[in-house]
Enzyme design. Structure first.
Site, PDB file in Angstrom:
ATOM      1  N   LYS A  65       0.825  -1.209   0.000  1.00 15.44           N
ATOM      2  CA  LYS A  65       0.000   0.000   0.000  1.00 15.44           C
ATOM      3  C   LYS A  65       0.859   1.259   0.000  1.00 15.44           C
ATOM      4  O   LYS A  65       2.046   1.212   0.263  1.00 15.44           O
ATOM      5  CB  LYS A  65      -0.965  -0.014   1.187  1.00 15.44           C
TER       6      LYS A  65
ATOM      7  N   ARG B  32      -3.487  -9.795   5.048  1.00 12.63           N
ATOM      8  CA  ARG B  32      -3.890  -9.838   3.643  1.00 12.63           C
ATOM      9  C   ARG B  32      -2.703  -9.360   2.812  1.00 12.63           C
ATOM     10  O   ARG B  32      -2.344  -8.185   2.883  1.00 12.63           O
ATOM     11  CB  ARG B  32      -5.120  -8.952   3.436  1.00 12.63           C
TER      12      ARG B  32
END
Ligand code: 8Y4
Length: 270
Positions: free
Chosen positions: A205, A240
């Protein structure tokens, strides 16, 4: 939890069969890498992506869910907020719902989860994926995330969902700036007080990019592993991630050091 994105075949227009074969290859990679769950999403809820219609989402998702469940012996998680997509995927054998709207995105999703009786991940987000980055200012981020989870757990219980079905996720990058993301990771232990398993998604991210200075998302493995270990150290039960084998290796070493060190102490202490 390994990420499996079902993309819309935009340029390699090989059709549904190529897409299915690629998904099965990715599922094998997650399984062989030591993953425990496969999170399948049709990009309906990703930041910056345009909404996908229910029929489009079904057409993309369901053949892949069916093929993946047949190919690998891992539970499948579905990244969707649509109640009818949840039921269709469940009927094929999907075992977990990963709803970034925390069961607020579809008026039927609470009742659906109560009926299906499978686990659901409640992720914190303000607004929607298209407008959330305009809402990253908080006077008390930690308090708001805690209150959000308490409210969503109550709504779930009122709808007949068992508390034991629920997982919590701080939603890194969803209506949070860099400092907000880091504060949530620093204080991840605070979320433990609600007594539910915690899922964290930091893999590749933008916070990893900003902190490391690496602009290309696919080159953020080292930073993603650092964030993964940080989260595990503070009690995250599920991560995740894109790079399953590398993350599993890092976690095995991290937990192995702890376990073997403790075993040595127990052996030598009178
Ligand atoms: C590079 C790579 C840049 C990935 C951005 C991204 C989460 C999630 C997403 C999460 C749960 C993403 C579906 C965003 N993030 N579900 N989904 N938790 N539960 N962005 O953090 O991966 S999509």
């Amino acid at each position: 939890m390994g990420i499996l994105n079902v993309t819309p075949d935009s340029f390699s227009d090989g059709g549904a069969f190529i897409r299915r074969d690629q998904a099965v290859m990715r599922a094998h990679q997650i399984w062989e890498g030591g993953g425990d769950i496969i999170d399948i999403g049709a990009e309906s809820t990703r930041p910056g992506t345009t909404a996908v219609s229910e029929s489009e989402e079904m057409e993309r998702l369901l053949p892949v869910v069916e093929a993946v469940l047949e190919a690998v012996p891992l539970p499948v998680s579905i990244d969707t907020y649509k109640a009818r997509v949840m039921r269709a995927a469940w009927s094929l054998g999907a075992g977990l719902m990963n709803d970034v709207t925390a069961l607020r995105g579809d008026p039927d999703s609470l009742a659906m989860l109560a009926e299906l009786r499978i686990p659901a991940c409640l992720m914190h987000m303000r607004g929607t994926p298209s407008n959330m980055q305009a809402h990253t200012h908080y006077t008390d981020l930690l308090g708001e995330v805690q209150d959000f989870f308490r409210e969503r757990i109550s709504a779930c219980e009122a709808a007949g969902i068992q508390r034991e079905q629920l997982l919590l996720d701080p939603g890194l990058g969803f209506a949070k700036d860099l400092q907000g993301n880091c504060l949530l990771l620093q204080r991840l232990e605070d979320l433990q007080s609600l007594g539910l398993p915690i899922l964290v998604g930091a893999s590749r991210k933008s916070m990893i990019g900003t902190l490391s200075g690496v602009t290309v998302a696919a080159q953020r493995l080292g930073g993603s592993i650092a964030a993964a270990l940080w989260a595990v150290a503070r009690g995250a039960q599920i991560l995740r991630v894109h790079d399953v084998a590398e993350t599993v290796q890092a976690i095995r070493v991290w937990t192995g050091i702890q376990e073997q060190g403790t075993a040595a102490l127990l052996r030598t202490t009178p």
